[in-house]
Design a protein around this motif. Structure first.
Motif, PDB file in Angstrom:
ATOM      1  N   LYS A   1       2.080  14.833 -11.589  1.00 22.88           N
ATOM      2  CA  LYS A   1       2.235  15.042 -13.027  1.00 22.88           C
ATOM      3  C   LYS A   1       0.928  15.465 -13.685  1.00 22.88           C
ATOM      4  CE  LYS A   1       3.592  12.489 -17.196  1.00 22.88           C
ATOM      5  NZ  LYS A   1       4.021  11.167 -17.740  1.00 22.88           N
ATOM      6  N   GLU A   2      -0.185  14.850 -13.296  1.00 24.24           N
ATOM      7  CA  GLU A   2      -1.470  15.090 -13.952  1.00 24.24           C
ATOM      8  C   GLU A   2      -2.262  16.249 -13.353  1.00 24.24           C
ATOM      9  OE1 GLU A   2      -2.557  13.740 -16.663  1.00 24.24           O
ATOM     10  OE2 GLU A   2      -0.980  12.245 -16.903  1.00 24.24           O
ATOM     11  N   GLN A   3      -1.992  16.575 -12.079  1.00 25.40           N
ATOM     12  CA  GLN A   3      -2.674  17.676 -11.388  1.00 25.40           C
ATOM     13  C   GLN A   3      -4.200  17.532 -11.378  1.00 25.40           C
ATOM     14  OE1 GLN A   3      -1.075  20.408  -9.680  1.00 25.40           O
ATOM     15  NE2 GLN A   3       0.565  18.909  -9.902  1.00 25.40           N
ATOM     16  N   PRO A   4      -4.730  16.410 -10.874  1.00 24.37           N
ATOM     17  CA  PRO A   4      -6.191  16.274 -10.766  1.00 24.37           C
ATOM     18  C   PRO A   4      -6.723  17.094  -9.589  1.00 24.37           C
ATOM     19  CG  PRO A   4      -5.139  14.384  -9.769  1.00 24.37           C
ATOM     20  CD  PRO A   4      -4.024  15.221 -10.360  1.00 24.37           C
ATOM     21  N   GLN A   5      -8.005  17.431  -9.650  1.00 21.99           N
ATOM     22  CA  GLN A   5      -8.629  18.126  -8.522  1.00 21.99           C
ATOM     23  C   GLN A   5      -9.312  17.151  -7.565  1.00 21.99           C
ATOM     24  OE1 GLN A   5      -8.998  19.567 -11.878  1.00 21.99           O
ATOM     25  NE2 GLN A   5      -7.129  20.497 -11.074  1.00 21.99           N
TER      26      GLN A   5
ATOM     27  N   PRO B   1       0.783  -1.237   0.000  1.00 23.80           N
ATOM     28  CA  PRO B   1       0.000   0.000   0.000  1.00 23.80           C
ATOM     29  C   PRO B   1       0.818   1.292   0.000  1.00 23.80           C
ATOM     30  CG  PRO B   1      -1.034  -1.604   1.425  1.00 23.80           C
ATOM     31  CD  PRO B   1       0.250  -2.225   0.962  1.00 23.80           C
ATOM     32  N   LEU B   2       1.871   1.380   0.787  1.00 24.33           N
ATOM     33  CA  LEU B   2       2.653   2.613   0.831  1.00 24.33           C
ATOM     34  C   LEU B   2       3.330   2.883  -0.509  1.00 24.33           C
ATOM     35  CD1 LEU B   2       3.696   5.036   2.370  1.00 24.33           C
ATOM     36  CD2 LEU B   2       5.572   3.624   3.237  1.00 24.33           C
ATOM     37  N   ALA B   3       3.855   1.817  -1.137  1.00 29.36           N
ATOM     38  CA  ALA B   3       4.500   1.990  -2.447  1.00 29.36           C
ATOM     39  C   ALA B   3       3.485   2.454  -3.476  1.00 29.36           C
ATOM     40  CB  ALA B   3       5.145   0.674  -2.889  1.00 29.36           C
ATOM     41  N   VAL B   4       2.281   1.878  -3.461  1.00 33.45           N
ATOM     42  CA  VAL B   4       1.240   2.283  -4.407  1.00 33.45           C
ATOM     43  C   VAL B   4       0.843   3.732  -4.156  1.00 33.45           C
ATOM     44  CG1 VAL B   4      -1.124   1.857  -5.179  1.00 33.45           C
ATOM     45  CG2 VAL B   4       0.394  -0.068  -4.686  1.00 33.45           C
ATOM     46  N   ALA B   5       0.698   4.110  -2.891  1.00 36.24           N
ATOM     47  CA  ALA B   5       0.338   5.493  -2.562  1.00 36.24           C
ATOM     48  C   ALA B   5       1.387   6.470  -3.089  1.00 36.24           C
ATOM     49  CB  ALA B   5       0.180   5.651  -1.049  1.00 36.24           C
ATOM     50  N   LYS B   6       2.652   6.106  -2.973  1.00 36.95           N
ATOM     51  CA  LYS B   6       3.726   6.971  -3.485  1.00 36.95           C
ATOM     52  C   LYS B   6       3.682   7.067  -5.011  1.00 36.95           C
ATOM     53  CE  LYS B   6       7.011   6.329   0.330  1.00 36.95           C
ATOM     54  NZ  LYS B   6       8.331   5.785   0.732  1.00 36.95           N
ATOM     55  N   LEU B   7       3.398   5.940  -5.665  1.00 35.48           N
ATOM     56  CA  LEU B   7       3.298   5.957  -7.129  1.00 35.48           C
ATOM     57  C   LEU B   7       2.131   6.815  -7.596  1.00 35.48           C
ATOM     58  CD1 LEU B   7       4.024   2.181  -7.887  1.00 35.48           C
ATOM     59  CD2 LEU B   7       5.536   4.115  -8.359  1.00 35.48           C
ATOM     60  N   ILE B   8       0.974   6.668  -6.935  1.00 36.40           N
ATOM     61  CA  ILE B   8      -0.196   7.475  -7.292  1.00 36.40           C
ATOM     62  C   ILE B   8       0.079   8.948  -7.027  1.00 36.40           C
ATOM     63  CG2 ILE B   8      -2.662   7.855  -6.877  1.00 36.40           C
ATOM     64  CD1 ILE B   8      -2.022   5.198  -8.206  1.00 36.40           C
ATOM     65  N   LYS B   9       0.791   9.234  -5.931  1.00 37.24           N
ATOM     66  CA  LYS B   9       1.161  10.623  -5.625  1.00 37.24           C
ATOM     67  C   LYS B   9       2.032  11.207  -6.736  1.00 37.24           C
ATOM     68  CE  LYS B   9       2.448  14.296  -3.065  1.00 37.24           C
ATOM     69  NZ  LYS B   9       3.653  14.765  -3.732  1.00 37.24           N
ATOM     70  N   ALA B  10       2.981  10.414  -7.241  1.00 38.96           N
ATOM     71  CA  ALA B  10       3.854  10.886  -8.321  1.00 38.96           C
ATOM     72  C   ALA B  10       3.054  11.131  -9.596  1.00 38.96           C
ATOM     73  CB  ALA B  10       4.973   9.871  -8.568  1.00 38.96           C
ATOM     74  N   VAL B  11       2.099  10.236  -9.892  1.00 37.93           N
ATOM     75  CA  VAL B  11       1.244  10.427 -11.069  1.00 37.93           C
ATOM     76  C   VAL B  11       0.371  11.666 -10.896  1.00 37.93           C
ATOM     77  CG1 VAL B  11      -0.636   9.431 -12.427  1.00 37.93           C
ATOM     78  CG2 VAL B  11       1.245   7.974 -11.676  1.00 37.93           C
ATOM     79  N   ALA B  12      -0.165  11.863  -9.681  1.00 36.21           N
ATOM     80  CA  ALA B  12      -1.001  13.033  -9.414  1.00 36.21           C
ATOM     81  C   ALA B  12      -0.212  14.331  -9.550  1.00 36.21           C
ATOM     82  CB  ALA B  12      -1.617  12.927  -8.023  1.00 36.21           C
TER      83      ALA B  12
END
Length: 249
Positions: A107-111, A94-105
């Motif tokens: 880059k993408e800047q979702p609201q 879970p922590l690794a996935v959260a970090k990956l999603i954070k990195a994607v976010a």
């Protein structure tokens, strides 16, 4: 408004899982895999927000092996505009996935980021909360209703005593519960269209994230089988069995 929805590839909920003979994990050979049901609810909610004219783009993101492309194509068949696969053969916790999603976010800047509240394979119920902490965003978990207006998200969530309503400033994180909606079926025409939608592939190294597992699984075992029921002649015998055999009183 841009919405990011993480989706996970899990064993289909109709499949009875089997533990490997050596106890190292669950046997996934020739097992049907599907989108995590809670993530389907998240995708459905994002698509509904787009259909209502509130969101402009829905992006599905998945972290895992190359076969997760199928999971993303299913999300796009439901209505996501494009997909992002962070491909890794590592055991993503879970922590690794959260970090990956954070990195994607980043880059993408979702609201808005909508997670399923948990995955049905490990039941961790951690990734959404960990992402919110890493991003420093407001969060509402176990959402049963989401309303977006005036740059805010009003979320009704289920708690032990009933329900409560939270108001979050965007950007925000929401995790979905079962009663939020009922996901639509992916129709054949939409499945065919999904094959033409853009799907980007990244590696954890591209995002600067270390996904080395922090936890080690020592052993996986099936639950103990329940013993057969017995009939008792009277209350005295019942009390005796509960006290001396079951040891519950």
């Amino acid at each position: 408004m841009k919405i990011l929805v993480p989706v996970k590839r899990v064993v289909d909920f109709n499949v009875k899982v089997r533990v490997k003979a050596d106890g190292t994990g669950v046997d996934l050979a020739n097992v049907k895999m599907s989108v995590n049901p809670f993530d389907e609810i998240a995708i459905e909610e994002a698509v509904r927000l787009k259909e209502a004219g509130i969101a402009t783009e829905v992006i599905a993101v998945s972290c895992g092996v190359a076969a997760c492309q199928e999971t993303l194509r299913t999300a796009m068949a439901i209505g996501a505009d494009r997909g992002i696969l962070v491909e890794s053969d590592a055991d993503l916790q879970p922590l690794a996935v959260a970090k990956l999603i954070k990195a994607v976010a980043d880059k993408e800047q979702p609201q808005l980021v909508i997670f399923g509240k948990q995955a049905i394979d490990d039941d961790s119920n951690q990734t959404g909360q960990m992402f919110a902490a890493l991003a420093g965003w407001a969060q509402a978990t176990f959402a049963s209703k989401v309303v977006i207006a005036d740059g805010k998200a009003t979320v009704t969530r289920e708690v032990d005593g009933g329900s409560e309503t939270l108001e979050l400033k965007l950007p925000a994180v929401v995790t979905t519960d079962l009663r939020l909606n009922e996901p639509r079926y992916a129709t054949l025409p939409n499945i065919m269209k999904a094959k033409k939608k853009p799907l980007d592939t990244l590696k954890p190294a591209d995002l600067g994230v270390d996904v080395t597992p922090r936890l080690t699984t020592l052993k996986v075992a099936e639950p103990a089988k329940r013993g057969a029921g017995v009939k008792v002649a009277d209350v005295k015998e019942l009390v005796n069995k509960l006290k001396n055999e079951a040891k519950v009183i």
